[in-house]
Motif scaffolding. Structure first.
Motif, short mmCIF file in Angstrom:
data_model
loop_
_atom_site.label_atom_id
_atom_site.label_comp_id
_atom_site.label_asym_id
_atom_site.label_seq_id
_atom_site.Cartn_x
_atom_site.Cartn_y
_atom_site.Cartn_z
N SER A 235 0.84 -1.20 0.00
CA SER A 235 0.00 0.00 0.00
C SER A 235 0.87 1.25 0.00
N LEU A 236 0.26 2.38 -0.38
CA LEU A 236 0.98 3.65 -0.34
C LEU A 236 1.42 3.96 1.08
N GLY A 237 0.57 3.65 2.06
CA GLY A 237 0.92 3.87 3.46
C GLY A 237 2.14 3.08 3.88
N ALA A 241 5.89 4.41 4.98
CA ALA A 241 6.45 4.00 6.27
C ALA A 241 7.88 3.49 6.17
N LEU A 242 8.36 3.26 4.95
CA LEU A 242 9.73 2.79 4.79
C LEU A 242 10.75 3.85 5.19
N HIS A 248 10.87 9.98 -1.74
CA HIS A 248 12.15 9.76 -2.42
C HIS A 248 13.04 8.83 -1.59
N GLN A 249 13.09 9.06 -0.29
CA GLN A 249 13.89 8.20 0.58
C GLN A 249 13.30 6.80 0.67
N LEU A 255 15.86 -0.07 -3.21
CA LEU A 255 16.79 -0.46 -4.26
C LEU A 255 17.94 -1.30 -3.71
N GLN A 256 18.57 -2.03 -4.63
CA GLN A 256 19.71 -2.85 -4.25
C GLN A 256 20.84 -1.98 -3.72
#
Length: 259
Positions: A235-237, A241-242, A248-249, A255-256
């Motif tokens: 989900s976008l949420g 939360a990442l 952007h972060q 990514l690898q």
């Protein structure tokens, strides 16, 4: 619903010696084959908008071309509204509206003629085509240029015409490959509003983009592809939360290492 499971596509490399140093270092190059897509899975429910993200060369366009039946996968399954795309490609195409990275319009035809032509290819009756073009011209703000030859169009005019052409047959699912690339602010907003309207109609929409503000504004789900593999699907949420910083972060975190 659009559902992809374990999708993969490899291409034969005609002459490995002619590859650039960057291409030679890509882990997807294995012997005489380049595995553009190795393992991609995601799903988009009715009335959802899914943003497909990834660096250049990640495999996004190849994935969308397989989904559109333009390419045959090396492995995996694709279903659109319960139709197996690999087993019934002609049936799947009738359910699908697809905008590729290139508009592919016939320059000597007018916008109306281009849209009408593709409507006929889909078997849409002439009167329905006429009514549908009027509806789409109003939604996409096309009346001022609809009857001009496409060879005179700006980038925004071409993109709007290509979108109208892709949905002239009222598809049950829509796939858009970077639909706002090269558009000015006003044209971009018109396209985003059109995607929002598709969502309101219960149509699943998948679109690839490099603009994370569009993802934040429109998307219910996000899928990130890197080096031919799904790195995030949720989900976008959950995507937000990442990272406590920005989208952007969040994107960079999927990514690898070293990318």
């Amino acid at each position: 619903m659009i559902e992809i499971k374990g999708l993969a596509k490899k291409f034969a490399v005609e002459n490995p010696k002619k590859l650039s140093e960057q291409e030679k270092k890509d882990p997807r190059l294995k012997g005489r084959y380049f595995h553009s897509v190795e393992d991609v899975s995601f799903a988009c429910e009715a009335g959802q908008v899914l943003g497909l993200l990834g660096p250049n060369g990640a495999g996004k366009t190849t994935t969308l071309r397989m989904l559109s039946t333009a390419l045959k996968p090396s492995a995996g399954t694709v279903e659109i509204k319960g139709v197996d795309v690999l087993a019934q490609p002609l049936v799947a195409r009738k359910k699908l509206g697809f905008l590729s990275g290139a508009t592919g319009l016939y320059g000597r035809l007018t916008g109306r003629e281009n849209i009408s032509y593709f409507g006929r290819l889909h078997g849409v009756p002439d009167q329905q085509i006429t009514d549908r073009i009027d509806e789409l011209a109003a939604l996409l703000d096309m009346h001022s240029f609809l009857d001009r030859r496409c060879e005179t169009f700006s980038t925004g005019m071409k993109q709007k015409t290509a979108i109208a052409r892709a949905v002239i047959h009222q598809p049950e699912a829509v796939i858009l490959d970077e639909p706002t690339t090269g558009l000015d602010i006003m044209a971009t907003q018109t396209v985003l509003d059109f995607i929002r309207r598709l969502k309101q109609q219960g149509i699943p929409v998948i679109f690839s983009t490099h603009h994370l503000d569009e993802v934040d504004e429109l998307c219910d789900r996000v899928t990130v592809i890197d080096q031919g593999r799904t790195r995030f699907d949720g989900s976008l949420g959950a995507f937000k939360a990442l990272s406590v910083g920005s989208l952007h972060q969040s994107f960079l975190s999927t990514l690898q290492p070293g990318e």
